[in-house]
Design an enzyme around this catalytic site. Structure first.
Site, PDB file in Angstrom:
ATOM      1  N   LYS A 195       0.847  -1.209   0.000  1.00  0.00           N
ATOM      2  CA  LYS A 195       0.000   0.000   0.000  1.00  0.00           C
ATOM      3  C   LYS A 195       0.877   1.252   0.000  1.00  0.00           C
ATOM      4  O   LYS A 195       1.523   1.565   0.985  1.00  0.00           O
ATOM      5  CB  LYS A 195      -0.909   0.055   1.230  1.00  0.00           C
ATOM      6  CG  LYS A 195      -1.959   1.164   1.077  1.00  0.00           C
ATOM      7  CD  LYS A 195      -2.640   1.563   2.344  1.00  0.00           C
ATOM      8  CE  LYS A 195      -1.900   2.586   3.145  1.00  0.00           C
ATOM      9  NZ  LYS A 195      -1.696   3.898   2.479  1.00  0.00           N
ATOM     10  N   GLU A 270      10.179   0.891  10.296  1.00  0.00           N
ATOM     11  CA  GLU A 270      11.178   1.955  10.061  1.00  0.00           C
ATOM     12  C   GLU A 270      10.462   3.259  10.364  1.00  0.00           C
ATOM     13  O   GLU A 270       9.598   3.688   9.593  1.00  0.00           O
ATOM     14  CB  GLU A 270      11.635   1.945   8.597  1.00  0.00           C
ATOM     15  CG  GLU A 270      12.434   0.727   8.180  1.00  0.00           C
ATOM     16  CD  GLU A 270      13.818   0.704   8.786  1.00  0.00           C
ATOM     17  OE1 GLU A 270      14.314   1.753   9.229  1.00  0.00           O
ATOM     18  OE2 GLU A 270      14.398  -0.396   8.840  1.00  0.00           O
ATOM     19  N   CYS A 304      13.509  11.076   7.099  1.00  0.00           N
ATOM     20  CA  CYS A 304      13.681  10.549   8.459  1.00  0.00           C
ATOM     21  C   CYS A 304      15.111  10.718   8.978  1.00  0.00           C
ATOM     22  O   CYS A 304      15.349  10.633  10.169  1.00  0.00           O
ATOM     23  CB  CYS A 304      13.295   9.076   8.480  1.00  0.00           C
ATOM     24  SG  CYS A 304      14.210   8.118   7.261  1.00  0.00           S
ATOM     25  N   GLU A 401       9.826  15.231  16.001  1.00  0.00           N
ATOM     26  CA  GLU A 401      10.224  15.194  14.594  1.00  0.00           C
ATOM     27  C   GLU A 401       9.365  16.192  13.819  1.00  0.00           C
ATOM     28  O   GLU A 401       8.148  16.076  13.786  1.00  0.00           O
ATOM     29  CB  GLU A 401      10.003  13.780  14.034  1.00  0.00           C
ATOM     30  CG  GLU A 401      10.504  13.635  12.627  1.00  0.00           C
ATOM     31  CD  GLU A 401      10.210  12.273  12.019  1.00  0.00           C
ATOM     32  OE1 GLU A 401       9.089  11.766  12.188  1.00  0.00           O
ATOM     33  OE2 GLU A 401      11.110  11.714  11.368  1.00  0.00           O
TER      34      GLU A 401
HETATM   35  P1  NAD Z   1       2.485   8.034   8.260  1.00  0.00           P
HETATM   36  O1  NAD Z   1       2.857   7.198   9.405  1.00  0.00           O
HETATM   37  O2  NAD Z   1       1.429   9.070   8.430  1.00  0.00           O
HETATM   38  O3  NAD Z   1       1.994   7.150   7.030  1.00  0.00           O
HETATM   39  C1  NAD Z   1       2.777   6.107   6.512  1.00  0.00           C
HETATM   40  C2  NAD Z   1       1.892   5.081   5.855  1.00  0.00           C
HETATM   41  O4  NAD Z   1       1.054   4.510   6.851  1.00  0.00           O
HETATM   42  C3  NAD Z   1       0.956   5.643   4.776  1.00  0.00           C
HETATM   43  O5  NAD Z   1       0.874   4.706   3.729  1.00  0.00           O
HETATM   44  C4  NAD Z   1      -0.368   5.737   5.501  1.00  0.00           C
HETATM   45  O6  NAD Z   1      -1.485   5.635   4.644  1.00  0.00           O
HETATM   46  C5  NAD Z   1      -0.297   4.538   6.424  1.00  0.00           C
HETATM   47  N1  NAD Z   1      -1.157   4.607   7.598  1.00  0.00           N
HETATM   48  C6  NAD Z   1      -1.638   5.711   8.224  1.00  0.00           C
HETATM   49  N2  NAD Z   1      -2.417   5.344   9.261  1.00  0.00           N
HETATM   50  C7  NAD Z   1      -2.428   3.991   9.289  1.00  0.00           C
HETATM   51  C8  NAD Z   1      -3.048   3.023  10.130  1.00  0.00           C
HETATM   52  N3  NAD Z   1      -3.836   3.368  11.145  1.00  0.00           N
HETATM   53  N4  NAD Z   1      -2.815   1.712   9.879  1.00  0.00           N
HETATM   54  C9  NAD Z   1      -2.017   1.338   8.860  1.00  0.00           C
HETATM   55  N5  NAD Z   1      -1.434   2.200   8.024  1.00  0.00           N
HETATM   56  C10 NAD Z   1      -1.620   3.520   8.233  1.00  0.00           C
HETATM   57  O7  NAD Z   1       3.845   8.643   7.767  1.00  0.00           O
HETATM   58  P2  NAD Z   1       4.086   9.674   6.619  1.00  0.00           P
HETATM   59  O8  NAD Z   1       3.570  10.991   7.086  1.00  0.00           O
HETATM   60  O9  NAD Z   1       3.604   9.105   5.331  1.00  0.00           O
HETATM   61  O10 NAD Z   1       5.683   9.672   6.563  1.00  0.00           O
HETATM   62  C11 NAD Z   1       6.434  10.405   7.442  1.00  0.00           C
HETATM   63  C12 NAD Z   1       7.009   9.539   8.547  1.00  0.00           C
HETATM   64  O11 NAD Z   1       7.713   8.435   8.002  1.00  0.00           O
HETATM   65  C13 NAD Z   1       8.025  10.288   9.368  1.00  0.00           C
HETATM   66  O12 NAD Z   1       7.805  10.058  10.728  1.00  0.00           O
HETATM   67  C14 NAD Z   1       9.344   9.684   8.944  1.00  0.00           C
HETATM   68  O13 NAD Z   1      10.372   9.787   9.875  1.00  0.00           O
HETATM   69  C15 NAD Z   1       8.972   8.295   8.644  1.00  0.00           C
HETATM   70  N6  NAD Z   1       9.958   7.678   7.751  1.00  0.00           N
HETATM   71  C16 NAD Z   1      10.848   6.776   8.268  1.00  0.00           C
HETATM   72  C17 NAD Z   1      11.806   6.202   7.455  1.00  0.00           C
HETATM   73  C18 NAD Z   1      12.797   5.198   7.986  1.00  0.00           C
HETATM   74  O14 NAD Z   1      13.440   4.515   7.184  1.00  0.00           O
HETATM   75  N7  NAD Z   1      12.960   5.070   9.286  1.00  0.00           N
HETATM   76  C19 NAD Z   1      11.860   6.544   6.110  1.00  0.00           C
HETATM   77  C20 NAD Z   1      10.956   7.473   5.619  1.00  0.00           C
HETATM   78  C21 NAD Z   1       9.985   8.029   6.449  1.00  0.00           C
END
Ligand code: NAD
Length: 499
Positions: A195, A270, A304, A401
């Site tokens: 997804k 992650e 991140c 963050e």
């Molecule tokens: P997010 O957590 O809002 O969303 C990530 C994904 O999760 C999306 O596909 C979203 O639709 C899905 N999602 C949202 N709610 C959900 C739920 N209740 N159940 C299952 N899936 C759900 O994150 P974002 O805003 O898309 O990305 C930013 C975050 O990602 C930041 O915190 C960043 O640090 C992190 N990030 C981490 C890494 C890493 O490698 N550690 C890499 C990139 C981004």
């Protein structure tokens, strides 16, 4: 310089009727619901994709289950699996320009350098994983001879794919995230329901077309755009999914853990970061300042790993803050397709509001805004990259963050490494960190003291796809990349034979 022109294949792809890939068929959502996809640089709708609901996720999991339990994929020879991954990499490379443009339009990232790397990097990642299927092997174990037996028999451990994998990815580096997830799962013989983020679903759908062209058996890769709730939630909770691999925020990571507990599926996460970037007075300051400026604001700070907490020795503090501020103030802000652009738009209006609230809180709590932080009065979610000086550990801008182009500078004095490490470790996160010094002893001692998954010495970022990447503390569970990344998708089975 003028923005680059869109390729015909980009406009054709955007204008096409986007469907999701389930069991080798391209289908609309059962509900008929769709998600509008916006260009964050113009706020215009550039495409519309299906919004998967629980029914669609059920269908996708069912075909992935069938492809795993009775399909040809897990039984296929490792070399053939590798060839298919390589074929996919070739196709991604052939379409690199299209991928690059789609990423820039969908995510807002500047073409230089991030957008231009999207396609080629994705191909490289897939090639790395194409080499793995033929190298996944188990071991034999020197078991003790049981009492009364004259021979220990043979005990060996074989490695098997974990099964059906749900993969949920964020919007900040959409194609990169998709291939980082698909590569190891395919190499090990898993089947997948992927997804993409609702804000950036396009490159994953394009990748789905190439998965088909490459000749993967149907049901092995299913791509279902949709909102976190219900689609992501349904994947994480699904009883027929054996493992969920998630990249995203720590808050959603916590929800994934809860949802996954029903069938105790394996979970890898992650998550967020708040990375320390520590500059000692003996560092090559020109390099350290240039790197801090670049890495605080790469992908608009929506990254991140970004250098979000600068720890600077007192003796060089003013010079570094001034240098990073000059870099920030000199950046060209604009649409990603303009080759001059260094800072593109933030992903959405909501994200811009969120980051603006952090800027306001920094000023309210007494940090000094040296430059930037203002939103731009034009269409698109643009703001000027910002650096706060005089930041203190209890401030919200230091603790949380931000995921935007805002970095915070704090001072340290003296040469007590323990105390510098204590400051750097004063966070719930532990993804990466870096130490800038000409003294290797200081560098390595600090690397030992910082609690994070990757430490750079005169470098800030991930090592390479062959080295593990992931977080200590609330930055995640498990590691991606390298052999450790493959392990996330494998089960160990011990076979004991007695003669
Ligand atoms: P997010 O957590 O809002 O969303 C990530 C994904 O999760 C999306 O596909 C979203 O639709 C899905 N999602 C949202 N709610 C959900 C739920 N209740 N159940 C299952 N899936 C759900 O994150 P974002 O805003 O898309 O990305 C930013 C975050 O990602 C930041 O915190 C960043 O640090 C992190 N990030 C981490 C890494 C890493 O490698 N550690 C890499 C990139 C981004």
């Amino acid at each position: 310089m003028a923005s680059q022109l869109l390729l015909n294949e980009t406009t054709d792809f955007l204008a096409s009727h986007h469907r999701m890939l389930i069991g080798g068929a391209w289908v609309d959502a059962a509900s008929g619901e769709t998600i509008d996809v916006f260009n964050p640089a113009t706020e215009e709708i550039i495409a519309s994709v299906p919004a998967a609901g629980e029914v669609d996720i059920d269908k996708a999991v069912a075909v992935a289950r069938k492809a795993f339990d009775t399909g040809p994929w897990p039984a296929m020879s490792p070399s053939r699996r590798g060839e298919l991954l390589w074929a996919l990499a070739d196709l991604v490379e052939d379409h690199a320009d299209l991928f690059n443009q789609v990423e820039v339009l969908d995510n807002g990232m500047p073409y230089n350098p991030a957008g231009a790397m999207a396609g080629p990097r994705a191909a490289k990642t897939l090639r790395y994983y194409a080499g793995w299927p033929t190298k996944i092997s188990g071991l034999t174990v020197p078991a003790d001879t049981p009492p009364g037996a004259d021979h220990p028999g043979v005990t060996y451990v074989q490695r098997e794919p974990i099964g059906v994998v749900g993969q949920i990815i964020p919007w900040n580096f959409p194609l990169g995230m998709a291939v980082m997830k698909l590569g190891p799962a395919l190499a090990t013989g898993c089947t997948i329901v992927l997804k993409p983020a609702e804000l950036t679903p396009l490159s994953a759908l394009l990748l789905g077309q190439l998965v088909e062209k490459a000749g993967f058996p149907e049901g092995v890769v299913n791509i279902v755009p949709g909102y976190g709730d219900p689609a992501g939630q349904a994947i994480a909770a699904h009883p027929d999914v054996d493992k969920v691999a998630f990249t995203g925020s720590t808050a959603v990571g916590r929800k994934i853990i809860h949802a996954a507990s029903g069938n105790m599926k394996k979970v890898s996460l992650e998550l967020g970061g708040k990375s320390p970037f520590i500059i000692f007075p003996d560092a090559d300051l020109d390099k350290a300042i240039a790197s801090a400026g670049r890495l605080a604001f790469f992908l608009q700070g929506q990254n991140c790993m970004c250098a979000s907490r600068l720890f600077i020795h007192n003796d060089i503090y003013d010079r570094v803050v001034d240098g990073v501020a000059k870099i920030a103030a000199g950046m060209t802000i604009g649409p990603g397709l303009d080759p001059e652009t260094n800072i593109g738009p933030l992903i959405s209006a909501a994200q811009l509001d969120r980051v603006q609230a952090f800027v306001e809180s920094g000023s309210r709590e007494g940090a000094t805004l040296v430059t930037g932080g203002n939103r731009l009065d034009r269409a698109g979610h643009f703001m000027a990259p910002a650096i706060f000086a005089d930041a203190r550990p209890e401030m919200k801008i230091v603790r949380e963050e931000i995921f935007g182009p805002v970095t915070c500078a704090q001072r340290f004095a003296g040469d007590d490494l323990e105390s510098v490490a204590r400051q750097a470790n004063d966070t719930i996160y532990g993804l990466i960190g870096s130490v800038w010094t000409r003294d290797l002893e200081t560098g390595h001692k600090m690397a030992g003291k910082i609690r994070a998954g990757t430490i750079g010495i005169n470098y800030h970022g991930p090592a390479d796809i062959s080295a593990p990447f992931g977080g200590f503390k609330q930055s995640g569970w498990g590691r991606e990349f390298g052999a450790e990344g493959l392990n996330q998708y494998l089960e160990s089975k011990t076979v004991v034979t007695r003669f």
